[in-house]
Write an enzyme that holds these catalytic residues in place. Structure first.
Site, PDB file in Angstrom:
ATOM      1  CE  LYS A   1      62.291  58.635   5.219  1.00 48.48           C
ATOM      2  NZ  LYS A   1      61.200  59.344   4.543  1.00 48.48           N
TER       3      LYS A   1
ATOM      4  CG  HIS B   1      51.615  68.176   2.802  1.00 49.43           C
ATOM      5  ND1 HIS B   1      51.713  68.394   4.157  1.00 49.43           N
ATOM      6  CD2 HIS B   1      50.303  68.334   2.490  1.00 49.43           C
ATOM      7  CE1 HIS B   1      50.509  68.667   4.642  1.00 49.43           C
ATOM      8  NE2 HIS B   1      49.636  68.623   3.654  1.00 49.43           N
TER       9      HIS B   1
ATOM     10  CE1 TYR C   1      58.068  66.942   9.917  1.00 51.08           C
ATOM     11  CE2 TYR C   1      58.587  65.562  11.802  1.00 51.08           C
ATOM     12  CZ  TYR C   1      58.086  65.702  10.520  1.00 51.08           C
ATOM     13  OH  TYR C   1      57.602  64.605   9.858  1.00 51.08           O
TER      14      TYR C   1
ATOM     15  CE1 TYR D   1      59.457  64.256   7.098  1.00 49.56           C
ATOM     16  CE2 TYR D   1      58.177  64.589   5.091  1.00 49.56           C
ATOM     17  CZ  TYR D   1      58.237  64.455   6.467  1.00 49.56           C
ATOM     18  OH  TYR D   1      57.081  64.500   7.222  1.00 49.56           O
TER      19      TYR D   1
ATOM     20  N   PRO E   1      59.492  57.871  15.118  1.00 48.82           N
ATOM     21  CG  PRO E   1      57.579  58.516  16.270  1.00 48.82           C
ATOM     22  CD  PRO E   1      58.849  57.777  16.438  1.00 48.82           C
TER      23      PRO E   1
END
Ligand code: RFL
Ligand code: PHB
Length: 391
Positions: free
Chosen positions: A297, A73, A201, A385, A293
């Site tokens: 990570k 991704h 998200y 990220y 979460p």
């Protein structure tokens, strides 16, 4: 002479990856795991691997299936009532992540370990660590009423948050830092195509939602829920209805509903224990630290810890150089704290906090609006990220 060089406690991602990095370097180990193989392989958890973790799996020689079946991704979306913003990780950092379930990572690692003749003692009861601050530590456990003992040079405590390794460090040596969040994540797995080709998200008035996936035909979704909620209160229908509301009008029409085959509630916590080494005992992964979460990570930190630990042990056995061992805790913690910060920040931005009220909500909305406009803000999110460097 010790029975083995490294006793590894726990066959989760940290313990299994360490074992394979040691195997490649010719350092022998024994793994002691409290649960059965089926139990360990069945635990549904993480889904996103940083490219650092992908490279470590390659180095351990267990990346073939991940490269065949995993989904690279290059971006993900941030949604709110004001719209959807794509964080283009590939353009912002030149790097991407791999969507590949923790169940699959663990299975690949256990398969490889056993195929290479590695020793994993599943269902080891009452594991206890002895003399960790001497040069001759050992581990004992029981199976079927029989006590077993193993002497070793080092012990790697990879036994997660509830394991025995961290409590083996004396209270006056260990310092802990903790934040417990006033909500949990209700997670659902369903055999339906994901609602988007990337993760979403979402910050919504009703609470956070996350759209993730395991494959083009398997979706993983999460909703923020009060810790007092029971799974039994969330029928599939209620879950899909609430998910549609929280993901918002752009995403919701693409949700494909279907029966869930896994549904559970996980509490959210930030936690760090310092130091990560005491004598000949090293902590790695969830045994030493927990992140909420939201930043994806936890497993990735477990992987970077064991990479540092493997390097330290390889240097020690290769040339007698103990500097890596002595520096392990400081080196690992430097990365851990940065991931803690990102996970805490992202959690704070995206969830509904009952105690922060209308002002807190306005701050979130303003920050998301700022991120939407700011290349610098997006770049900061993207570089965290995809994963910070190992050093
Ligand atoms: P684990 O996986 O807990 O494994 C520890 C192992 O040790 C065994 N054990 C013992 N063995 C012997 N004796 C004892 N006394 C023992 N006590 C325990 C246990 O049975 C177990 O097999 O720790 P490890 O290896 O450090 O791995 C950590 C990761 O599992 C964890 O950080 C991640 O799952 C966190 N996480 C995520 N991480 C990511 O990097 N990306 C994600 O997308 C992501 N999503 C998540 C997550 C965790 C979640 N939950 C349920 C907490 C999503 C969720 C919902
Ligand atoms: C998951 O797919 O389980 C997942 C993905 C991203 C997260 C957390 C969990 O931040």
């Amino acid at each position: 002479m010790a029975n083995t060089k490294v006793a590894i406690i726990g066959a989760g991602p940290a313990g299994m990856l360490l074992s394979q990095l040691l195997h490649v370097a010719g350092i022998d180990f024994v793994i002691l795991e409290r649960k059965s193989r089926d139990y360990v392989e069945g635990r549904v958890r993480a889904g996103v691997l940083e490219d650092t973790t992908v490279k470590l799996l390659e180095r351990a020689g267990v990346a073939d299936r991940m490269h065949r079946e995993g989904l690279p991704h290059g971006g993900f979306a941030l949604a709110s009532e004001d719209g959807v913003t794509r964080i283009d990780m590939a353009a912002l950092t030149g790097r991407s992540v791999m969507v590949y379930g923790q169940t699959e990572v663990t299975r690949d690692l256990i398969d490889a370990c056993l195929a290479r003749g590695g020793r994993v003692e599943f269902e080891a009861e009452d594991v206890a660590l002895h003399d960790v601050d001497s040069e001759t530590p050992s581990v004992t456990w029981r199976r079927d009423g029989v006590e077993h003992r193993l002497s070793c040079d080092f012990i790697a405590g990879c036994d997660g948050y509830h394991g025995v390794s961290r409590p083996s460090i004396p209270d006056d040596v260990l310092r802990t830092f903790e934040r417990v969040y006033p909500f949990g994540w209700l997670g659902v797995l369903a055999e339906v195509p994901p609602c988007d080709h990337e993760l979403v998200y979402s910050n919504h008035e009703n609470g956070f939602a996350l759209a993730s996936m395991r494959s083009p035909t398997r979706s993983r979704y999460y909703l923020q829920v009060p810790l007092t909620d029971q799974v039994s209160e969330w029928s599939d229908e209620r879950f899909w209805d609430e998910l549609a509301v929280r993901l918002g009008p752009t995403i919701a029409p693409h949700i494909v509903r279907g029966p869930s085959f896994e549904k559970s509630i996980a509490p959210l916590r930030s936690f760090v224990a310092e130091p990560m080494r005491h004598g000949r005992l090293f902590l790695a992964g969830d045994a030493a630290h927990i992140v909420p979460p939201t930043g994806a990570k936890g497993l990735n930190l477990a992987a970077s810890d064991v990479a540092m630990l493997a390097d330290a042990l390889i240097a020690f056995y290769g040339s007698g150089d103990a500097s890596g061992i002595d520096g392990y805790s400081a080196r690992a913690l430097a990365r851990v704290w940065k991931a803690e910060r990102f996970s805490w920040w992202f959690t704070s931005l995206m969830h509904r906090f009952p105690e922060t009220g209308a002002f807190g909500r306005k701050m979130q909305t303003a920050e998301i609006a700022y991120i939407r406009q700011s290349h610098a803000a997006q770049q900061s999110i993207a570089e965290n990220y995809v994963g910070l460097p190992l050093d």
